[in-house]
Motif scaffolding. Structure first.
Motif, PDB file in Angstrom:
ATOM      1  N   LEU A  80     -13.971  80.329  63.949  1.00 31.13           N
ATOM      2  CA  LEU A  80     -14.539  80.704  62.771  1.00 31.13           C
ATOM      3  C   LEU A  80     -13.871  82.235  61.960  1.00 31.13           C
ATOM      4  N   VAL A  81     -14.141  82.292  60.940  1.00 31.36           N
ATOM      5  CA  VAL A  81     -13.700  83.426  60.204  1.00 31.36           C
ATOM      6  C   VAL A  81     -15.178  84.156  59.583  1.00 31.36           C
ATOM      7  N   PRO A  82     -15.760  85.018  60.040  1.00 27.48           N
ATOM      8  CA  PRO A  82     -17.031  85.597  59.079  1.00 27.48           C
ATOM      9  C   PRO A  82     -16.197  86.052  57.780  1.00 27.48           C
ATOM     10  N   ARG A  83     -17.502  85.980  57.165  1.00 34.35           N
ATOM     11  CA  ARG A  83     -17.321  86.352  55.619  1.00 34.35           C
ATOM     12  C   ARG A  83     -17.178  87.861  55.405  1.00 34.35           C
ATOM     13  N   TRP A  84     -17.606  88.852  56.422  1.00 29.98           N
ATOM     14  CA  TRP A  84     -17.157  90.169  56.317  1.00 29.98           C
ATOM     15  C   TRP A  84     -15.801  90.549  56.585  1.00 29.98           C
ATOM     16  N   VAL A  85     -15.108  89.836  57.185  1.00 29.59           N
ATOM     17  CA  VAL A  85     -13.774  89.963  57.626  1.00 29.59           C
ATOM     18  C   VAL A  85     -13.001  90.542  56.466  1.00 29.59           C
ATOM     19  N   LYS A  86     -12.260  91.678  56.365  1.00 20.89           N
ATOM     20  CA  LYS A  86     -11.570  92.283  55.352  1.00 20.89           C
ATOM     21  C   LYS A  86     -10.219  91.965  54.649  1.00 20.89           C
ATOM     22  N   SER A  87      -9.369  91.303  55.633  1.00 17.96           N
ATOM     23  CA  SER A  87      -8.484  90.999  55.520  1.00 17.96           C
ATOM     24  C   SER A  87      -7.759  89.650  55.949  1.00 17.96           C
ATOM     25  N   ALA A  88      -6.704  88.873  55.642  1.00 18.43           N
ATOM     26  CA  ALA A  88      -6.086  87.838  56.315  1.00 18.43           C
ATOM     27  C   ALA A  88      -5.720  88.131  57.529  1.00 18.43           C
ATOM     28  N   SER A  89      -5.153  89.324  57.727  1.00 16.63           N
ATOM     29  CA  SER A  89      -4.542  89.532  59.044  1.00 16.63           C
ATOM     30  C   SER A  89      -5.642  89.762  60.224  1.00 16.63           C
ATOM     31  N   ASP A  90      -6.686  90.207  59.802  1.00 20.37           N
ATOM     32  CA  ASP A  90      -7.918  90.563  60.589  1.00 20.37           C
ATOM     33  C   ASP A  90      -8.497  89.100  61.136  1.00 20.37           C
ATOM     34  N   ALA A  91      -8.592  88.392  59.948  1.00 20.96           N
ATOM     35  CA  ALA A  91      -9.093  87.089  60.402  1.00 20.96           C
ATOM     36  C   ALA A  91      -8.247  86.341  61.251  1.00 20.96           C
ATOM     37  N   LYS A  92      -6.868  86.548  61.221  1.00 19.27           N
ATOM     38  CA  LYS A  92      -6.048  85.753  62.155  1.00 19.27           C
ATOM     39  C   LYS A  92      -6.124  86.506  63.461  1.00 19.27           C
TER      40      LYS A  92
ATOM     41  N   GLU B 243     -17.566  78.140  57.856  1.00 21.32           N
ATOM     42  CA  GLU B 243     -17.848  79.056  57.152  1.00 21.32           C
ATOM     43  C   GLU B 243     -16.519  79.106  56.108  1.00 21.32           C
ATOM     44  N   SER B 244     -16.862  79.646  55.023  1.00 22.96           N
ATOM     45  CA  SER B 244     -15.790  79.746  54.033  1.00 22.96           C
ATOM     46  C   SER B 244     -15.444  81.099  53.815  1.00 22.96           C
ATOM     47  N   TRP B 245     -14.227  81.738  54.126  1.00 26.07           N
ATOM     48  CA  TRP B 245     -13.916  83.060  53.721  1.00 26.07           C
ATOM     49  C   TRP B 245     -12.846  83.140  52.544  1.00 26.07           C
ATOM     50  N   THR B 246     -13.246  84.134  51.732  1.00 25.32           N
ATOM     51  CA  THR B 246     -12.362  84.349  50.741  1.00 25.32           C
ATOM     52  C   THR B 246     -11.744  85.896  50.474  1.00 25.32           C
ATOM     53  N   GLY B 247     -10.325  86.054  50.583  1.00 23.98           N
ATOM     54  CA  GLY B 247      -9.899  87.500  50.591  1.00 23.98           C
ATOM     55  C   GLY B 247     -10.065  87.962  49.290  1.00 23.98           C
ATOM     56  N   ALA B 248      -9.409  89.160  49.178  1.00 20.27           N
ATOM     57  CA  ALA B 248      -9.562  90.001  47.916  1.00 20.27           C
ATOM     58  C   ALA B 248      -8.451  89.399  46.994  1.00 20.27           C
ATOM     59  N   GLY B 249      -7.475  88.782  47.565  1.00 21.42           N
ATOM     60  CA  GLY B 249      -6.405  88.126  46.627  1.00 21.42           C
ATOM     61  C   GLY B 249      -6.768  86.516  46.146  1.00 21.42           C
TER      62      GLY B 249
END
Length: 237
Positions: A79-91, A158-164
């Motif tokens: 799972l990647v929580p919604r509050w994660v700030k970046s794709a690298s942090d998600a990884k 969950e569905s996470w969307t990054g700034a980009g």
């Protein structure tokens, strides 16, 4: 922690057991953290066909609720929580969230939003794997249903969307305590709390996905009976 699972071996299991279509592209036979897998969630009800005019409202018969429609979704295992700030942090974080403790879904910052939003899912699999340390070394062991049928494990998505604008759809397996489980107490690290995936009963799939209140959904998170499971050491090739 269950970090290794086996995908459904037959495409026909998807419609026959889980009432969804098979994935367009087959997923890997065995899944590990951050690999693409599949999960099943509640979808919007199908749009009804136009009908002829009916009687005035006061004489109409009550209409039944639309049937629950399930959909198969491809997502990352972990799972990647919604509050994660970046794709690298998600990884970095997602391998730690392949499992989620059922007891902490309302208090964990990683799980609370998905749980309260009703983002429950069913993760189909043939088996999961745990290490048996009773011989003094880790022996990978395949755990499956005695009857050879696939399992549906309770999960959250969950569905996470990054700034980009990049999007990661992901899922985690919900687990329960297995310290006193007749089979599962044998596995995982000695001295650690024993955990197992919350395997659902087939007759409860729709009720799990459609539970109106999160606390009602908790009733489905229990240990699967030991006599319905079988464990076999994995032969080395």
């Amino acid at each position: 922690m269950t970090v290794h699972t086996e995908s459904l071996r037959l495409a026909s299991f998807f419609p026959d057991v889980f009432h969804v279509g098979a994935p367009d592209s087959p997923v890997g036979h065995e899944l590990w953290p951050r690999m693409p897998g599949v999960f099943i969630r509640k979808a919007a009800a199908a749009v009804a066909e136009p009908v002829e005019p009916v009687e005035p409202a006061e004489t109409q018969e009550p209409q039944p609720s639309p049937p629950l429609v399930r959909e198969l979704v491809v997502g990352q295992f972990g799972l990647v929580p919604r509050w994660v700030k970046s794709a690298s942090d998600a990884k970095l974080r997602s391998p730690k969230l392949v499992n989620a403790r059922s007891e902490t879904v309302t208090t964990s910052n990683n799980l609370r939003e998905a749980w309260l939003a009703g983002q429950r899912c069913i993760v189909p699999m043939m088996a999961f794997f745990e290490d048996d340390f009773r011989s003094g070394k880790a022996v990978p062991t395949r755990i499956s249903r005695v009857d050879g049928q696939p399992m549906g494990v309770a999960g959250l998505w969950e569905s996470w969307t990054g700034a980009g604008g990049e999007t990661i759809v992901s899922y985690t397996l919900l687990t329960v305590n297995a310290n006193s489980h007749a089979l599962m107490h044998r596995y995982q690290q000695p001295g650690s709390e024993k955990r197992m995936p919350a395997v659902l009963n087939e007759g409860g799939y729709d009720a799990w996905l459609n539970a109106a209140h999160p606390e009602k959904a908790r009733e489905f998170l229990r240990a699967y009976p030991a006599n319905w499971l079988t464990a076999n050491p994995v032969e080395k090739k």
